[in-house]
Design an enzyme around this catalytic site. Structure first.
Site, PDB file in Angstrom:
ATOM      1  N   HIS A 189       0.823  -1.217   0.000  1.00  0.00           N
ATOM      2  CA  HIS A 189       0.000   0.000   0.000  1.00  0.00           C
ATOM      3  C   HIS A 189       0.853   1.260   0.000  1.00  0.00           C
ATOM      4  CE1 HIS A 189      -3.146  -2.938   0.798  1.00  0.00           C
ATOM      5  NE2 HIS A 189      -3.842  -2.113   0.042  1.00  0.00           N
ATOM      6  N   GLU A 431     -10.865 -11.408  -4.102  1.00  0.00           N
ATOM      7  CA  GLU A 431      -9.421 -11.281  -3.893  1.00  0.00           C
ATOM      8  C   GLU A 431      -8.873 -12.395  -3.011  1.00  0.00           C
ATOM      9  OE1 GLU A 431      -8.492  -7.487  -2.148  1.00  0.00           O
ATOM     10  OE2 GLU A 431     -10.082  -7.608  -0.678  1.00  0.00           O
ATOM     11  N   ASP A 455      -4.208  -8.935  -3.852  1.00  0.00           N
ATOM     12  CA  ASP A 455      -4.388  -9.954  -2.816  1.00  0.00           C
ATOM     13  C   ASP A 455      -4.600 -11.330  -3.422  1.00  0.00           C
ATOM     14  OD1 ASP A 455      -4.058  -8.760  -0.281  1.00  0.00           O
ATOM     15  OD2 ASP A 455      -5.877  -7.592  -0.641  1.00  0.00           O
ATOM     16  N   CYS A 502      -9.598  -4.443 -10.233  1.00  0.00           N
ATOM     17  CA  CYS A 502      -9.070  -3.188  -9.697  1.00  0.00           C
ATOM     18  C   CYS A 502      -7.688  -3.356  -9.072  1.00  0.00           C
ATOM     19  CB  CYS A 502     -10.041  -2.567  -8.700  1.00  0.00           C
ATOM     20  SG  CYS A 502     -10.367  -3.615  -7.287  1.00  0.00           S
TER      21      CYS A 502
HETATM   22  C1  PEP Z   1      -6.282  -5.848  -4.417  1.00  0.00           C
HETATM   23  O1  PEP Z   1      -6.064  -6.591  -3.466  1.00  0.00           O
HETATM   24  O2  PEP Z   1      -6.018  -6.139  -5.608  1.00  0.00           O
HETATM   25  C2  PEP Z   1      -6.879  -4.517  -4.193  1.00  0.00           C
HETATM   26  C3  PEP Z   1      -7.249  -3.750  -5.190  1.00  0.00           C
HETATM   27  O3  PEP Z   1      -6.989  -4.097  -2.900  1.00  0.00           O
HETATM   28  P1  PEP Z   1      -5.755  -3.562  -2.026  1.00  0.00           P
HETATM   29  O4  PEP Z   1      -4.569  -3.424  -2.926  1.00  0.00           O
HETATM   30  O5  PEP Z   1      -6.156  -2.274  -1.433  1.00  0.00           O
HETATM   31  O6  PEP Z   1      -5.584  -4.653  -1.017  1.00  0.00           O
HETATM   32 MG    MG Z   2      -6.948  -6.165  -1.559  1.00  0.00          MG
END
Ligand code: PEP
Ligand code: MG
Length: 568
Positions: A189, A431, A455, A502
Site C-alpha cells: 500500500h 481477492e 491480494d 481493480c
Molecule cells: C487488491 O487486493 O487487488 C486490491 C485492489 O486491494 P488492495 O490493494 O487495497 O488490497
Molecule cells: Mg486487496
C-alpha cells in the site's frame, strides 16, 4: 548510478537526498548518583522548554485550522503542572534519569485514562504518546523527523529502509518529490499510495543506504529504472530533456480523454479510477474516466489522530458522489490490517498479518466502525451514483452478515427520517481463492464484482505481497492466477453479471490484451496509467485478444506465457 530496483510509477524526480532513519531510543533506566539529580532536572526542564518551542513553531507553519488546534492541545498537555512536577519529583525521589521519569509519569497517565470509558479521552492517548516521544528525543538530543516540516530549501528525495503508507500520506508534496527504499514491493500500500500521489519512487534497492549520503543530488529515472547519484552537469541536462519529453508525451495523450475506450472491432471496455484521497477530483474527469472503480477509504482514516466521525465521512463521500454526478462511485469499506494500521487503534501483533485480523474480519469485533461507515455512505448515496463494495470476502456467511448489517443501518436511517438510496448496489472484491471458487454463488446474491489481483495473487501463490525476500515469486501473470481469473470471469458471466478488475494488474500494459481476451468488462486503475491503457485498447482488436488469451491459457509455465505477452 544504481539500477536493480522496482519502479513504482514511471516518471522523473530531481532533488537532494534526505536519509530517513526511524531512530530507536533506549530509555536509561539505571539509577543516578544523588549529585546528578539537579543535572537531570535541568535536562528535563530544557527538553520541556524546547518541545514547547518546537510545537509552537510547527503550529505557526500550518495553514489548516483544525491541525493548528491539534497542536494547541499538545501544548496544553505539556504545560499541565501535574506532568512537569510529576517528572521533577520522580527524579528527586527515585534517583532516576529524566527520560525514565518522563516514561513512568506518562505511562501512569495513560493507564489512568485507559480505565475511563470515554472515547474522546481514549483517542487522546496517541497525542500523549507523541508528546512522550518528543520529550524523550529532546532529552537525548535526537532530532525527530517530521515529514511535514522539513526545513530543506531544495526539493527532496527521501531515502529510507522502508516507509509505511501512513508516512507517505503525510509527505509534504511541495518539498518531497520522490523516494527510494531498500525494502518494499510493487503491490504494497506504500507503493499504491505513492502512485496516486504522483510520487516517483524506486523501491527494493538493496544497498541504497550504503551508497547515498544526506544532501547528495539524486535523479530518479522511473522510466528506465535508474538512480543517478551526484550526476555530472551534462548528464543532468540530458535527463532534464528526457523529463521534458516525458511530460510532452503525457500531454499528447490528453487528446484521448474524450474518446471512447473501445477496440478497433467495437468492443467496449469501461475504464474506471482507483482513488485513495479526494483532494484533487478534477484530475479524474480530465483523464476521461467513466467512474470510480475503487475508492480505498482507509486513507480517510489514516491522516489523522482519531476515527473520522459519521459526519466527516458523510461529507467526504457526498463530495465524491456530487462531483462524479451520473458516473459510478464504488466506495470500498475500510480495509484495515495487513499493512495498513492506525496509530489510534490497537492492532494485535500477528505472525502473518495478511492472514489475520484484517478487513471485514475487524468489523465482527468492531461493529461500530462498520456501522458508522455504512451510515455515512448510505446518507451520501442520494447525491450521486454510489455503490458499496466489501473487501476480503471468503464466504457466503460473511455476505449474509454484511447484508444484515446494511439492513439494520437502513432501518435506523428510516427511523431517523434520513434519506438514502434504497436500491444501492452491493458488490464484493474477489481477492481470495475462496471467493474465486464460490464466485458463481456470490454472483447469484450480489450486484457487482471486482477482482483484486494484488491480494488474489498473494493468497493464491501463498506469497506475502510485502515480503521483499520472496518478491521474485509474486507474479499475477503466473498460469495459476490467470486460470483463476478466467474461472471468476466465466462464473460471474454465467449469472448474467459484470466483472471488473481493480488490482495493479489492470494497468499492466503487457497484460492488457490478455485481460480483454479473458472477458473483463471493467478495468479500474490509478489515473497515471489510464490514457496509455486507453491508447492501447483503441489500437487493438478483440478477436486478437481472444486468440492470445486462449493460447496463454494453454501454457503451463510463466516462461512460456511471457514471450506471448511480449509478442503482442
Ligand atoms: C487488491 O487486493 O487487488 C486490491 C485492489 O486491494 P488492495 O490493494 O487495497 O488490497
Ligand atoms: Mg486487496
Amino acid at each position: 548510478m544504481v539500477t536493480k530496483g522496482i519502479v513504482v510509477s514511471s516518471g522523473y524526480a530531481f532533488g537532494n537526498a534526505f536519509i530517513f532513519c526511524e531512530k530507536k531510543i533506549n530509555i536509561n533506566f539505571n539509577k543516578i548518583n544523588i549529585n546528578k539529580v539537579d543535572c537531570e532536572c535541568k535536562l528535563f526542564l530544557e527538553a520541556h522548554r524546547k518541545t514547547i518551542v518546537q510545537l509552537k513553531d510547527i503550529k505557526s507553519s500550518i495553514y489548516l485550522k483544525d491541525k493548528k488546534l491539534l497542536f494547541d492541545g499538545y501544548i496544553m498537555i505539556l504545560e499541565d503542572k501535574n506532568l512537569k512536577n510529576g517528572v521533577l519529583n520522580l527524579i528527586k525521589e527515585k534517583y532516576i534519569h529524566a527520560d525514565a521519569a518522563v516514561h513512568f509519569i506518562i505511562e501512569k497517565q495513560i493507564n489512568a485514562i485507559k480505565k475511563i470509558d470515554n472515547n474522546y479521552l481514549q483517542e487522546r492517548i496517541i497525542d500523549i504518546l507523541d508528546i512522550k516521544k518528543r520529550l524523550i528525543f529532546n532529552i537525548n538530543n535526537i532530532d525527530l523527523v517530521d515529514f511535514n516540516f522539513l526545513n530543506e530549501k531544495n526539493n527532496i528525495i527521501i531515502v529510507a529502509k522502508d516507509l509505511s503508507p501512513a508516512q507517505v500520506m503525510l509527505f509534504n508534496l511541495k518539498k518531497i518529490k520522490g523516494f527510494i527504499t531498500q525494502l518494499g514491493s510493487i503491490t504494497s500500500h506504500t507503493s499504491i499510495i505513492s502512485k496516486s500521489l504522483k510520487l516517483t519512487a524506486i523501491i527494493g534497492v538493496k544497498n541504497i543506504l550504503d551508497l547515498v549520503k544526506n544532501g547528495d543530488f539524486l535523479i530518479l529515472d522511473g522510466v528506465e529504472n535508474k538512480i543517478y547519484i551526484n550526476p555530472s552537469k551534462k548528464k543532468t541536462y540530458f535527463l532534464k530533456n528526457k523529463y521534458n519529453n516525458f511530460i510532452l508525451n503525457k500531454k499528447k495523450l490528453l487528446k484521448l480523454r474524450k474518446l471512447k475506450s473501445i477496440t478497433k472491432d467495437g468492443y467496449k471496455i469501461k475504464l474506471l479510477a482507483n482513488i485513495s484521497n479526494i483532494n484533487n477530483l478534477n484530475i479524474i474527469l480530465k483523464n476521461g474516466i467513466e467512474g470510480i472503480g475503487l475508492y480505498r477509504t482507509e486513507f480517510l482514516f489514516m491522516d489523522r489522530k482519531s476515527f473520522p466521525s459519521e459526519e466527516e465521512q458523510f461529507i467526504a463521500y457526498k463530495k465524491v458522489a456530487r462531483f462524479m454526478g451520473k458516473y459510478v462511485v464504488t466506495i470500498r469499506t475500510v480495509d484495515l490490517g495487513g499493512d495498513k494500521f492506525l496509530p489510534y487503534m490497537n492492532f494485535p501483533k500477528e505472525d502473518s498479518s495478511f492472514l489475520g485480523w484484517r478487513s471485514i474480519r475487524i468489523y465482527m469485533d468492531r461493529i461500530d466502525i462498520l456501522h458508522t461507515q455504512l451510515k455515512a455512505i448510505l446518507r451520501a448515496s442520494i447525491y450521486g451514483n454510489i455503490r458499496i463494495m466489501f473487501p476480503m470476502i471468503i464466504s457466503i456467511e460473511e455476505v449474509m452478515f454484511l447484508e444484515k448489517e446494511i439492513e439494520y443501518i437502513k432501518s435506523k436511517l428510516d427511523k431517523e427520517r434520513k434519506l438514502f438510496n434504497k436500491k444501492i448496489k452491493i458488490g464484493v472484491m474477489i481477492e481470495t481463492p475462496a471467493a474465486a471458487i464460490i464466485s458463481n454463488h456470490l454472483a447469484k446474491k450480489l450486484d457487482f464484482f471486482s477482482i483484486g489481483t494484488n491480494d488474489l495473487t498473494q493468497y493464491t501463490l501463498a506469497v506475502d505481497r510485502n515480503n521483499t525476500m520472496i518478491s521474485h515469486l509474486y507474479n499475477p501473470l503466473s498460469p495459476s492466477v490467470i486460470k483463476l481469473i478466467k474461472f471468476i470471469v466465466d462464473s460471474v458471466h454465467s449469472e448474467g453479471k459484470k466483472i471488473g478488475m481493480c488490482g495493479e494488474l489492470s494497468s499492466d500494459k503487457k497484460a492488457l490484451l490478455l485481460l480483454i481476451g479473458l472477458g473483463l468488462d471493467e478495468l479500474s486503475m490509478d489515473l497515471v496509467n489510464v490514457l496509455e491503457i486507453k491508447n492501447i485498447i483503441r489500437n487493438s482488436y478483440l478477436k486478437n485478444a481472444r486468440k492470445i488469451s486462449k493460447k496463454i491459457l494453454l501454457k503451463s509455465t510463466y516462461s512460456k506465457i511471457l514471450p506471448l505477452l511480449n509478442k503482442y
